[in-house]
Design an enzyme around this catalytic site. Structure first.
Site, PDB file in Angstrom:
ATOM      1  CD1 TRP A 191      -1.625   0.421 -10.690  1.00 30.80           C
ATOM      2  CD2 TRP A 191      -1.558  -1.701 -11.404  1.00 30.80           C
ATOM      3  NE1 TRP A 191      -1.057   0.422 -11.948  1.00 30.80           N
ATOM      4  CE2 TRP A 191      -1.003  -0.878 -12.416  1.00 30.80           C
ATOM      5  CE3 TRP A 191      -1.633  -3.081 -11.633  1.00 30.80           C
ATOM      6  CZ2 TRP A 191      -0.524  -1.379 -13.623  1.00 30.80           C
ATOM      7  CZ3 TRP A 191      -1.161  -3.591 -12.846  1.00 30.80           C
ATOM      8  CH2 TRP A 191      -0.615  -2.741 -13.816  1.00 30.80           C
TER       9      TRP A 191
ATOM     10  CB  SER B 209      -0.441  -1.725  -4.542  1.00 29.78           C
ATOM     11  OG  SER B 209       0.052  -1.206  -5.757  1.00 29.78           O
ATOM     12  CG  MET B 210       0.400  -4.622  -8.809  1.00 30.60           C
ATOM     13  SD  MET B 210       1.679  -5.408  -9.801  1.00 30.60           S
ATOM     14  CE  MET B 210       1.918  -4.166 -11.080  1.00 30.60           C
TER      15      MET B 210
ATOM     16  CG  ASP C 156      -3.019   5.825  -5.350  1.00 31.89           C
ATOM     17  OD1 ASP C 156      -1.950   5.873  -6.002  1.00 31.89           O
ATOM     18  OD2 ASP C 156      -3.521   4.760  -4.935  1.00 31.89           O
TER      19      ASP C 156
ATOM     20  CG  HIS D 225      -0.237   3.542  -4.203  1.00 30.80           C
ATOM     21  ND1 HIS D 225      -1.355   2.987  -4.795  1.00 30.80           N
ATOM     22  CD2 HIS D 225       0.722   2.571  -4.229  1.00 30.80           C
ATOM     23  CE1 HIS D 225      -1.084   1.750  -5.176  1.00 30.80           C
ATOM     24  NE2 HIS D 225       0.157   1.473  -4.846  1.00 30.80           N
TER      25      HIS D 225
END
Length: 300
Positions: free
Chosen positions: A194, A169-170, A215, A247
């Site tokens: 992300w 993700s991040m 996602d 996700h």
């Protein structure tokens, strides 16, 4: 943790290892040279891979782990180092892995022993706060690698010229940031990444982007796919879209993620072309793969 015996206990294929084995039998006092079974590529670690071996929950190496307190580091939040127990094969390449937004290292902990058992030193990290943005997570991944290679008691087990980054993700967006900041990294594997920055033409690090068709937090249409398409066309790059996945697919043991992450890291951190067979020709859609794009054959 039960795995196959370490490589140092197996018969090597190369002449150097054969001599070492002969020496043991004859009572001559020298041990196997690090990586002696891989005369053509000194970075090869472990036996020749098979589909079963890269899909296995545990690979060839027995694994140990070491906790790194946040109080003993600067620039990131501490973490856990997973590493092959044996010292018979010399140094290993290393990879740092960041969790995602609001996540801690526990959310990506499964990757630690899974990758380490295939022949890597793996550093799953906590971030300074759970809400750090991708640019911060990228800096923290690099700080973790610097700690691992310069300060950590395990630094002698790591080849500091063969490093990679991963993240969810991040943290996946952070792995792109880390690769942008440090082109010497050998591999990057963003997992359902992300990032507000959608274009990455600066990257020089071989990059495998893993998206998920279901996602809804970082939809592939606005994250993974444009990230991949923006990478230089001459770069060794690939895009794997998981089928029937969300996700949060990288937060639990996932054979498809592990299989292609291992293959990518081996191919580009270790220059181990024995793993090219799993990446080229491009994997076909299947029950677990919605789509796979990439450039073959690889050039690095």
């Amino acid at each position: 943790m039960h795995t196959l015996p370490p490589t140092g206990h197996r018969i090597r294929r190369s002449l150097g290892a054969a001599l070492a084995s002969f020496a043991v039998v004859a009572g001559i006092g020298f041990g196997p040279a690090p990586g002696a079974h891989a005369a053509d590529n000194p970075y090869e670690r472990g036996p020749a891979p098979t589909n079963a071996s890269i899909e296995a929950v545990r690979g060839h190496y027995a694994v140990s782990q070491s906790t790194v307190s946040s109080l003993s580091v600067t620039g990131f939040g501490g973490g856990t180092i997973y590493y092959p127990t044996t010292t018979a094969d010399g140094t290993f390449g290393a990879v740092a892995i960041s969790p995602g937004y609001t996540g801690t290292q526990s959310s990506i902990a499964w990757l630690g022993p899974r990758l380490a058992s295939q022949g890597f030193v793996v550093f799953t990290i906590d971030t300074l706060t759970t809400v750090d943005q991708p640019d911060s997570r990228g800096r923290q991944l690099l700080a973790a690698l610097d700690h691992l290679t310069r300060v950590s008691p395990l630094r002698t087990r790591v080849d500091s010229t063969r490093l990679g980054v991963m993240g969810h993700s991040m943290g996946g967006g952070g792995s792109l940031e880390a690769a942008k900041s440090r082109p010497s990294l050998r591999a990057a594997v963003p997992l359902t990444p992300w990032n507000l920055d959608k274009t990455w033409p600066e990257l020089r690090t071989p990059t495998l982007i893993v998206g998920a068709d279901g996602d809804s937090i970082a939809p592939v249409s606005s994250h993974s796919e444009p990230f991949y398409e923006s990478l230089p066309s001459a770069l060794d790059r690939a895009y794997l879209e998981l089928n029937g996945a969300s996700h949060f697919a990288p937060n639990s043991s996932n054979t498809t993620i592990a299989k292609y992450s291992v293959s990518w890291l081996k191919r580009f951190i270790d220059d181990d072309t024995r793993y090219e067979q799993f990446l080229c020709p491009l994997p076909r859609p299947s029950l677990t793969i919605e789509e796979y794009r990439g450039n073959c054959p690889h050039t690095s």
